[in-house]
Design a protein around this motif. Sequence first.
Motif, mmCIF file in Angstrom:
data_model
loop_
_atom_site.group_PDB
_atom_site.id
_atom_site.type_symbol
_atom_site.label_atom_id
_atom_site.label_comp_id
_atom_site.label_asym_id
_atom_site.label_seq_id
_atom_site.Cartn_x
_atom_site.Cartn_y
_atom_site.Cartn_z
ATOM 1 N N MET A 28 0.836 -1.207 0.000
ATOM 2 C CA MET A 28 0.000 0.000 0.000
ATOM 3 C C MET A 28 0.870 1.255 0.000
ATOM 4 N N LEU A 29 1.820 1.298 0.965
ATOM 5 C CA LEU A 29 2.712 2.465 1.041
ATOM 6 C C LEU A 29 3.528 2.608 -0.241
ATOM 7 N N GLU A 30 3.879 1.441 -0.793
ATOM 8 C CA GLU A 30 4.659 1.444 -2.045
ATOM 9 C C GLU A 30 3.917 2.211 -3.141
ATOM 10 N N VAL A 79 1.451 4.362 -2.805
ATOM 11 C CA VAL A 79 1.289 5.778 -2.457
ATOM 12 C C VAL A 79 2.558 6.550 -2.785
ATOM 13 N N ILE A 80 3.718 5.935 -2.477
ATOM 14 C CA ILE A 80 4.982 6.631 -2.742
ATOM 15 C C ILE A 80 5.209 6.786 -4.238
ATOM 16 N N ILE A 135 12.789 6.662 1.124
ATOM 17 C CA ILE A 135 11.799 5.719 1.652
ATOM 18 C C ILE A 135 11.753 4.471 0.779
ATOM 19 N N LYS A 190 14.642 2.310 1.436
ATOM 20 C CA LYS A 190 14.714 1.917 2.860
ATOM 21 C C LYS A 190 16.091 2.247 3.449
#
Lengths: 141, 94
Positions: free
Chosen positions: B1-3, B5-6, B53, B56
């Motif tokens: 999900m975060l992937e 969005v980024i 991000i 990482k």
Amino acid sequence: MMKINNIILETSIKVLLFIIVLYSVYIFTAGHYYPGGGFIGGLMTAGALVLLLITYDIKTVAKILPFNYRILTAIGLLFAIGTSAGSILFNVPFLTHAFTHVDVPILGELSLHTATLFDLGVYFVVVGVTMTIIQTIGEDE
Amino acid sequence: MLEIVIRIALFCCSLAMLGLIYRVIKGPTVPDRVIALDAIGVNLVAITALISIVLKSHAFLEVILLIGILAFIGTVAFAKYLEKGVIIERERNR
């Protein structure tokens, strides 16, 4: 020409300058374990001094910081050569560095390395050369 | 999900950068271009943060502060050049 009063810049510089210098010192001291080191730390310090030069003028900055930057460059080279040649005294090859762990009462265990002194030489040389270039270009009309 | 969005945020930052580059090329006056270059610096900060991000890694956090400081110094120098004609004066209040 009317005198231009740039009070916003002069006031913000008084806060920003210390943050930039602190950041450059952090980058210099963290260079052994994190990205950074003498070169980028020296460039950031020179950037802070350039900001001071932009805000004020060469004469005021020379009054605030009465350094001769050419002598600062020479001191930096002396640091680098001194820490490199110091290893000869202990019967090891040129540029051999030594480190030790020291227990300091408040800070805890510190790893002191002579490469830091070499890096300090790089720092002084970078600050001195950058400021010499900028002041020499800025002074002529 | 975060992937996801980024990725979307990176795409939006790239679109904003394209708009700013259009303003740098097309901008009728010099101050337009200076403002656009300053905003490109801010955009670059955002892109560096997003990339760090994605990778990482916290090795780029110094770069973020560095870009901010350099963009500020550059913009101030350009503003002073546009206003006074010199960047570093020899003596003020002449």
